[in-house]
Design an enzyme around this catalytic site. Structure first.
Site, mmCIF file in Angstrom:
data_model
loop_
_atom_site.group_PDB
_atom_site.id
_atom_site.type_symbol
_atom_site.label_atom_id
_atom_site.label_comp_id
_atom_site.label_asym_id
_atom_site.label_seq_id
_atom_site.Cartn_x
_atom_site.Cartn_y
_atom_site.Cartn_z
ATOM 1 N N ASN A 28 0.705 -1.167 -0.007
ATOM 2 C CA ASN A 28 -0.050 -0.053 -0.080
ATOM 3 C C ASN A 28 0.962 1.292 -0.127
ATOM 4 O O ASN A 28 0.810 2.153 0.722
ATOM 5 C CB ASN A 28 -0.915 0.001 1.279
ATOM 6 N N HIS A 33 6.843 6.094 1.186
ATOM 7 C CA HIS A 33 7.713 4.824 0.607
ATOM 8 C C HIS A 33 8.549 5.244 -0.340
ATOM 9 O O HIS A 33 9.851 4.953 -0.598
ATOM 10 C CB HIS A 33 6.767 3.815 0.194
ATOM 11 N N SER A 182 -0.185 4.386 5.433
ATOM 12 C CA SER A 182 -1.433 3.766 4.596
ATOM 13 C C SER A 182 -2.440 3.578 5.415
ATOM 14 O O SER A 182 -3.475 3.386 4.836
ATOM 15 C CB SER A 182 -0.883 2.123 4.578
#
Ligand code: PAF
Length: 277
Positions: A28, A33, A182
């Site tokens: 996700n 990230h 997320s």
């Protein structure tokens, strides 16, 4: 990008790659990230990611089953960042038998997050050690949003003499200050509008300390009280010293304020580093 699902295939792929930086994830993927992947790229010639939702770090009442699984989208993002290798094992690969050997982190793992998510860091440290053993990275990148996780992983690498370097990535925030996560996707529109208050409370604590306050516990309690008044269920807001996350004293300078609170059904965490005057 090469996608491997088994440890055998991973080992074969790894043998063809030189210096490698790893970004472990539960998928996700979001801009936070992506910034870790870019940081990884600046530390090694090849970049690998892992996607594995690790049951061992979820309590039975946690969101393991409903945790967002967005594999195809994630692969798109990883490809766009030029990631070389993705290890995405399923549970039978990483846990073919119940995991009987576990990493026992130090007592700080039972405070802050650990006080509200018992054995969370046992699960995190165990899977991270397994992922390191499988991927054998030279560098691994972790986000500062999970501040306590970063410290526990860093100390594990140090104390178990693991042959890799841990690199930390800044917390990436939405324009209104909400730390990317997320779990932000669980928020309703009204909750999403309210969510930046957590960051604002941390900023308020930081400003109070910068202006000379050293009564850290009442400061944390006041911030929790204000969150509570706005409809949150705060777990903790705590001023700690950065070095070891022990409770800060008036003599400490390098500090971090850490917070976790529930907004509706969503539990958010955040933190801010600061230097006391
Ligand atoms: O931060 C996370 O996403 C997870 O805790 C990690 C490090 C991938 C271990 O499952």
């Amino acid at each position: 990008m090469r996608i491997v699902r088994t440890i055998d295939d991973l080992r074969k792929a790894r043998a063809t790659l030189g210096e490698l930086a790893l970004v472990p994830t539960m998928g996700n993927l979001h801009a936070g990230h992506v910034s870790l992947l870019r940081l990884a790229r600046s530390h090694a010639t090849t970049v690998a990611a892992t996607i594995f939702v690790n049951r061992l770090q979820f309590a039975p009442t946690d969101d393991f089953e409903s945790y967002p699984r967005t594999f195809e989208d994630d692969c798109e993002k990883l490809r766009a960042e030029g990631v070389d290798l993705l290890f995405a094992p399923d549970e039978r690969v990483l846990y073919p038998r119940p995991q009987a050997y576990l990493v026992e982190p130090p007592p700080i793992a039972n405070e802050l997050e650990g006080a509200f998510r018992p054995r969370f860091f046992h699960g995190v440290a165990t899977v991270v050690l397994k992922l390191f053993n499988c991927v054998q990275p030279d560098v691994a990148v972790f986000g500062m949003k999970d501040y306590q996780q970063l410290m526990i992983v860093r100390n594990m690498v140090d104390q178990l003499n693991l042959p890799l370097m841990i690199v930390e990535g800044e917390t990436i925030r939405e324009a209104d200050g909400l730390a990317m996560s997320s779990r932000n996707g669980y928020l309703s529109p009204a909750e999403r509008a309210e969510a930046p208050r957590l960051h604002r409370q941390l900023q308020a604590v930081r400003e109070s300390i910068r202006s000379g306050r050293t009564d850290f516990e009442p400061l944390g309690e006041q911030a929790m009280h204000e969150l509570h008044g706005a409809g949150w269920k705060p777990d903790y807001i705590s001023v700690r010293r950065r070095e070891d996350l022990a409770h800060a004293t008036a003599a400490d300078r390098e500090l971090v304020v850490l917070a976790a609170a529930r907004l509706g059904g969503t539990r958010l965490i955040d933190n801010l580093e600061l230097r006391a005057p």
